[in-house]
Scaffold this motif. Structure first.
Motif, PDB file in Angstrom:
ATOM      1  N   SER A 117       0.180   4.374  -3.948  1.00 30.86           N
ATOM      2  CA  SER A 117      -1.085   3.717  -3.624  1.00 30.86           C
ATOM      3  C   SER A 117      -1.042   2.289  -4.120  1.00 30.86           C
ATOM      4  O   SER A 117      -0.372   1.982  -5.114  1.00 30.86           O
ATOM      5  CB  SER A 117      -2.296   4.473  -4.173  1.00 30.86           C
ATOM      6  OG  SER A 117      -2.286   4.520  -5.571  1.00 30.86           O
TER       7      SER A 117
ATOM      8  N   ARG B 258       0.828  -1.205   0.000  1.00 30.31           N
ATOM      9  CA  ARG B 258       0.000   0.000   0.000  1.00 30.31           C
ATOM     10  C   ARG B 258       0.860   1.252   0.000  1.00 30.31           C
ATOM     11  O   ARG B 258       2.084   1.171   0.100  1.00 30.31           O
ATOM     12  CB  ARG B 258      -0.938  -0.051   1.209  1.00 30.31           C
ATOM     13  CG  ARG B 258      -1.847  -1.295   1.160  1.00 30.31           C
ATOM     14  CD  ARG B 258      -2.836  -1.354   2.296  1.00 30.31           C
ATOM     15  NE  ARG B 258      -3.479  -2.653   2.374  1.00 30.31           N
ATOM     16  CZ  ARG B 258      -4.651  -2.981   1.785  1.00 30.31           C
ATOM     17  NH1 ARG B 258      -5.304  -2.101   1.078  1.00 30.31           N
ATOM     18  NH2 ARG B 258      -5.149  -4.199   1.918  1.00 30.31           N
TER      19      ARG B 258
ATOM     20  N   THR C  73      -3.310  -1.765  -3.699  1.00 28.79           N
ATOM     21  CA  THR C  73      -4.357  -2.575  -3.093  1.00 28.79           C
ATOM     22  C   THR C  73      -4.353  -3.934  -3.785  1.00 28.79           C
ATOM     23  O   THR C  73      -3.453  -4.246  -4.556  1.00 28.79           O
ATOM     24  CB  THR C  73      -5.737  -1.883  -3.210  1.00 28.79           C
ATOM     25  OG1 THR C  73      -6.702  -2.601  -2.436  1.00 28.79           O
ATOM     26  CG2 THR C  73      -6.221  -1.829  -4.656  1.00 28.79           C
TER      27      THR C  73
END
Lengths: 119, 368
Positions: free
Chosen positions: B316, B296, B318
């Motif tokens: 970022s 992350r 995920t």
């Protein structure tokens, strides 16, 4: 079955306990995508962070509920983390550990108390 | 300060949404399907997202030329060449060439419609107001914004207004839904075909319910919006781009048209033009963690398992439900930015391999 305020369940089997997370916790986490388990043979202390669960949303730690030694982990979760959402209180157990101090088991909730706790 | 509720908050509650605070708004983060289910539904059918937290602004003036050239003093995009009924992606820059916000702008007759991020809305409006009095700035806070996204979005909207069927990616068109006059751009932030529909607030619920009544359409929360945009390789302002990252560093040079680049007919003339497009030591890349563990934002990147000093960072990341594995983006030195380069991310004290990868991670599915 006993329950912790950290939303773990503990099932006593002989001299050991099997530990997982409650259906309520799994629901709150959302879709689990990754589970990192401790190495069997590791000695752990109560409240030590020993499991990491990653959901689509975020990473969460699971704490050791008591002092003891990890004797087995559920390897299936590495390949099928979604089992945590599908069967959190059955197939998706996390680890098995010894009980170093039986008195630590006394503070946990029974099912009725846990239900009241999350209500 | 408590979070502001969306105009359709009660509808989201009725649909079983869970909420989270985002940019000062109480936003639906997921509904009954859950993040994974909502993500997959959007890629397979169509999802409806309430993005009314974003700012909608209309700029008008004496002529299109006057409005376009004024707006060009704030952005490095070719605004003047925009044809009526067409939209472009752009960004406001600062004196250092950094990105103050990213945005969509569209031409509607001689007016410019601008959609900006919620967190930057106030500053963006102030910035556009510096163009007054030559340009009139009207904040359209009496309108909701709903995004309908996914391969079934075209058929869903055409079922309510058949005139929308012939539109193409980045067209801006009038739409009538249940007698309500709206406008829509054929665009979105998921990598799928779809629309962003601007609706008068008083009729927003009527339109939302009409869209949700279509079999293929499900409400989708902010959680799936994030994994969808990441798989599509699109930046999240505040994470992947911010006031310290230039368009060049952010690998967004594709969004700067020739006319505004050095040697172009209207080169420079926006804040930080001397720095915005210049080469930088680091650039933004797509990253594929090689194991199952998501990496992350904030994960440091190293050249090896042993190296002492990080060379880059994830901004970022995920788990990508369509990719069926973790996806991320971040900044690495230009020399390490080639797809296939393997770096190591520090995840809870362990160095795990992560490969530089082409974006999008999932092929774009626009109606060209």
């Amino acid at each position: 079955m006993k329950f912790t305020e950290e939303h773990e369940w503990l099932r006593v089997e002989g001299n050991e306990v099997v530990v997982g997370i409650t259906a309520h916790a799994a629901e709150q986490l959302g879709d689990v995508v990754f589970v990192e388990l401790p190495e069997p043979g590791t000695t752990v202390s109560k409240d030590e962070e020993i499991v990491v669960i990653e959901s689509v949303k975020a990473a969460s730690d699971i704490l050791a509920p008591i002092d003891g030694e990890i004797t087995a982990v559920n390897e299936m979760l590495a390949d099928e983390p979604t089992k945590v959402n599908e069967d959190p209180e059955g197939d998706a157990w996390f680890f098995r550990m010894t009980v170093a101090d039986a008195s630590q088991m006394d503070e946990f909730m029974d099912e009725a108390a846990y239900k009241a706790f999350i209500a | 300060m408590s979070a502001q509720k969306l105009p359709l908050h009660a509808l989201h509650e009725e649909l079983g949404a869970k909420f989270m605070d985002f940019a000062g708004y109480d936003m639906p983060v997921q509904y009954a399907l859950g993040v994974m289910g909502e993500h997959k539904h959007t890629r397979a059918y169509a999802g409806l997202f309430d993005v009314s937290h974003m700012g909608q602004v209309r700029l008008s003036g004496d002529s299109w030329e006057a409005v376009a050239l004024a707006f060009e003093t704030l952005v490095p995009q070719d605004v003047l060449a925009l044809k009526d009924g067409r939209q472009r992606y752009g960004f406001f820059t600062n004196a250092q060439g950094g990105i103050e916000d990213d945005l969509m702008f569209a031409r509607q007759g001689d007016d410019l419609l601008v959609v900006v991020n919620a967190a930057c809305k106030a500053a963006d409006i102030d910035r556009m107001k510096t163009l007054e009095p030559g340009v009139a700035v009207e904040v359209l806070d009496d309108r909701a914004l709903l995004a309908l996204q996914g391969p079934a979005a075209g058929a869903a909207l055409a079922a309510l207004d058949p005139t929308t069927d012939t539109s193409r990616f980045m067209d801006v068109i009038p739409v009538t839904i249940e007698g309500v006059s709206c406008w829509a751009s054929r665009s979105g932030y998921t990598g799928e075909d779809g629309f962003e529909i601007s609706i008068p607030l008083a009729q927003a619920e009527t339109v939302a319910r009409a869209l949700l009544a279509i079999d293929t359409v499900e409400p989708i929360g902010l959680g799936a919006r994030d994994s969808l945009r990441l798989e599509a390789g699109l930046c999240l302002y505040g994470s992947d781009i911010d006031a310290t990252t230039t368009p060049a560093a952010a690998n967004l040079m594709w969004a700067v048209q020739k006319a505004r680049k050095p040697g172009g007919t209207r080169a420079a003339g926006y804040p930080g033009a001397a720095l915005a497009l210049a080469g930088t030591p680091h650039k933004r890349v797509g990253l594929r963690p090689q194991g199952r563990a998501p990496m992350r934002g904030g994960v440091d990147l190293y050249l090896s398992e042993e190296a002492d000093t990080p060379i880059g960072q994830i901004t970022s990341g995920t788990f990508g439900p369509t990719v069926e594995g973790p996806v991320a983006m971040g900044y690495v030195p230009v020399v390490q930015s080639h797809p296939g380069t393997v770096l190591y991310g520090d995840v809870r004290g362990r160095r795990l391999p992560v490969a530089v990868a082409e974006t999008p991670f999932v092929p774009a599915n626009f109606k060209r």
